[in-house]
Design a protein around this motif. Structure first.
Motif, PDB file in Angstrom:
ATOM      1  N   TRP A  17      -6.501   5.456  -2.868  1.00 38.23           N
ATOM      2  CA  TRP A  17      -5.734   4.255  -3.198  1.00 38.23           C
ATOM      3  C   TRP A  17      -4.854   3.793  -2.034  1.00 38.23           C
ATOM      4  O   TRP A  17      -4.846   2.607  -1.697  1.00 38.23           O
ATOM      5  CB  TRP A  17      -4.879   4.511  -4.435  1.00 38.23           C
ATOM      6  N   SER A  21      -6.897  -0.287   2.724  1.00 39.25           N
ATOM      7  CA  SER A  21      -6.719  -1.553   3.426  1.00 39.25           C
ATOM      8  C   SER A  21      -7.325  -1.545   4.824  1.00 39.25           C
ATOM      9  O   SER A  21      -8.024  -0.616   5.223  1.00 39.25           O
ATOM     10  CB  SER A  21      -5.233  -1.917   3.495  1.00 39.25           C
ATOM     11  N   ARG A  47      -7.913  -8.564  -4.626  1.00 39.88           N
ATOM     12  CA  ARG A  47      -7.446  -7.357  -3.939  1.00 39.88           C
ATOM     13  C   ARG A  47      -6.316  -7.625  -2.960  1.00 39.88           C
ATOM     14  O   ARG A  47      -5.673  -6.685  -2.485  1.00 39.88           O
ATOM     15  CB  ARG A  47      -8.601  -6.734  -3.140  1.00 39.88           C
ATOM     16  N   PHE A  50      -2.910  -5.724  -2.636  1.00 45.06           N
ATOM     17  CA  PHE A  50      -3.006  -4.328  -2.221  1.00 45.06           C
ATOM     18  C   PHE A  50      -3.457  -4.220  -0.763  1.00 45.06           C
ATOM     19  O   PHE A  50      -3.047  -3.307  -0.045  1.00 45.06           O
ATOM     20  CB  PHE A  50      -3.959  -3.577  -3.141  1.00 45.06           C
ATOM     21  N   TYR A  54      -0.948  -2.178   1.679  1.00 40.86           N
ATOM     22  CA  TYR A  54      -1.395  -0.935   2.303  1.00 40.86           C
ATOM     23  C   TYR A  54      -2.081  -1.148   3.650  1.00 40.86           C
ATOM     24  O   TYR A  54      -2.821  -0.276   4.104  1.00 40.86           O
ATOM     25  CB  TYR A  54      -2.344  -0.194   1.345  1.00 40.86           C
ATOM     26  N   GLY A 185       4.213   4.837  -0.665  1.00 43.47           N
ATOM     27  CA  GLY A 185       3.167   3.908  -0.247  1.00 43.47           C
ATOM     28  C   GLY A 185       2.339   4.414   0.920  1.00 43.47           C
ATOM     29  O   GLY A 185       2.212   5.616   1.161  1.00 43.47           O
TER      30      GLY A 185
END
Length: 482
Positions: A17, A21, A47, A50, A54, A185
């Motif tokens: 997760w 990116s 998307r 996110f 990221y 994160g």
């Protein structure tokens, strides 16, 4: 069933997760498509929050370029060119030109400037051995760092079990680990700090097991990676003084062995680079996210003399005569803070275990060690001249290892600190290095939360801040009755 799925979600969040990116160049292309014609890019539009949250970091690009230079391999120069250390004066090794891409090995520290000792080198080099592009390198690097942070959480849970934690408490900590990873994160896996976190919690586990070899070797390796984790030694030893006093020589020898693993290869490769390494970090100024950096920014805002931070030695720093003076004062202030904490741990340990026996005594000892490790780390964060946001990664396993209600509350405080950091780091970091009100206020608020964490886990408030556990009350009552 869902309660037991915590370990699976920890692995998924850490390795997948947070690792989804792209790099800056690819992200800009996706952003252009999403904002110009979202109907034609439905999947990327869904998307995009996110992908933005990221997105890959400049540090990963630096690792990628450094690994390629050491291996003599070609690399995407435009990606690495986006990274800049800014002004670096007084450390010649860091100003030397990069070697040619001739396919031959180029010695780190001697031919390629590297601001990290040997323990991290395999992690920097390994992804470049099997990938050519930055995107592939960054994803594989993220998986490696994700596995390191998962390993550190496993060790923290082991410490928790040794303190007698119930099955329900252990399952709950896995889910709190998920919360910590989400709050920290992408910073969790886009830096080398999971290696430090793994070494630190391994050292704490060694201290809990009362193993001089495990404690000393791992804290030495952690110190070889970042220097600062060495502060764990006096604080933890003070909290378990009766055991460590006759074993200080062995502990010192093992710590020296861990440090040698990090610094001897650097010294052998280039004595000049070894000196430059310490000179480089000694020359660094007051970083904008440090406590004093934020206070200087606040005073300048009040006086109307605000000026933005400048890039130097790989971070945004506050310049000026007073900030430079404060930067030099941070080291003695950190030493004083650790000395005070060590003395407080020694005094607290002398009386906290009175009247307790058996498993209850062992649980209390483990709690003191875990709290001492986290408290020492927070002192370094609050008093240091540099506080990069990725340092909070170190706290993930440390806070999970604290048993009982004290650990539960400390974890939520840590989640709050990580969330505040993530908000300004991903939302308006330009306000921070430009020293504008929202940026300075956000950093000061985060530092205040960390100060609250230090108070909660520190030894000086245990007698009134933490409710007495029932087992302690029973132990004291049994002692009186006897």
């Amino acid at each position: 069933m869902l309660r037991r799925a915590g370990p699976f979600f920890v692995v998924f969040i850490a390795c997948v997760w947070l690792n989804q990116s792209f790099g800056l160049i690819t992200w800009e292309k996706v952003r252009c498509g999403v904002f110009t014609d979202p109907g034609a890019h439905v999947f990327d539009t869904a998307r995009y929050p996110f992908i933005f949250l990221y997105r890959r970091s400049a540090d990963e690009a630096m690792y990628y370029g450094t690994a390629a230079q050491i291996l003599g391999q070609p690399y995407e120069h435009d990606v690495f060119a986006l990274v800049s250390r800014g002004r670096v004066t007084g450390a010649p090794t860091f100003e030397s030109p990069p070697p040619s891409t001739d396919g031959h090995w180029h010695a780190p520290w001697a031919e390629v400037h590297l601001e990290y000792p040997a323990p991290v080198l395999p992690f920097v080099l390994a992804p470049k051995l099997v990938t050519a592009t930055f995107e592939g390198y960054a994803r594989l690097f993220g998986v490696m760092m994700g596995l390191c942070i998962v390993g550190s959480i496993v060790l923290a849970i082991d410490v928790l079990k040794r303190a007698g934690a119930s099955r329900r408490e252990v399952e709950g900590r896995w889910w709190l680990a998920v919360g910590l990873l989400l709050a920290q994160g992408a910073l969790t896996i886009q830096r080398l700090d999971p290696i430090v976190a793994l070494a630190m919690i391994a050292a704490v586990r060694g201290a809990v097991r009362r193993s001089p070899g495990s404690f000393g070797l791992w804290v030495g390796i952690a110190g070889a990676c970042k220097i600062m984790p060495l502060v764990l030694v006096p604080v933890i030893v003070a909290g378990d003084w009766s055991f460590w006093r006759p074993r200080l020589a062995r502990l010192t020898a093992w710590t020296a062995a861990g440090l040698a693993l990090g610094f001897v290869p650097m010294l052998a490769a280039s004595p000049a680079a070894f000196v430059d390494f310490f000179h480089y970090h000694g020359l660094r100024g007051l970083q904008v996210e440090s406590t004093f950096g934020a206070l200087v920014g606040a005073v300048r805002l009040l006086l109307g003399t605000t000026r933005p931070g400048t890039i130097s030695y790989g971070s945004f720093n506050v310049d000026g005569a007073i900030p430079d003076l404060l930067a030099r004062a941070c080291l003695p202030l950190t030493v004083a803070g650790i000395a005070l904490l060590t003395l407080s741990e020694r005094r607290a340990s002398a009386g906290d275990l009175d009247g307790i026996a058996g498993p209850a005594r062992e649980a209390q000892r483990i709690e003191q060690i875990a709290c001492a490790a986290l408290a020492a780390t927070v002192v370094v964060w609050l008093a240091g001249k540099v506080f990069s946001p990725q340092y909070l990664t170190w706290a993930i396993p440390l806070v999970l290892a604290i048993p009982g209600r004290r650990g539960l509350v400390a974890t939520w405080i840590t989640i709050a600190a990580c969330t505040l950091t993530q908000v300004y780091y991903r939302g308006f970091y330009d306000f921070v290095f430009d020293q504008r009100f929202a940026g300075v206020a956000s950093v000061l608020l985060r530092q205040a939360v960390l100060a609250a964490l230090l108070i909660w886990v520190g030894p000086w408030v245990t007698r009134w801040a933490i409710p007495r556990p029932p087992w302690r009350a029973r132990a004291n009552a049994d002692s009186l009755a006897a």
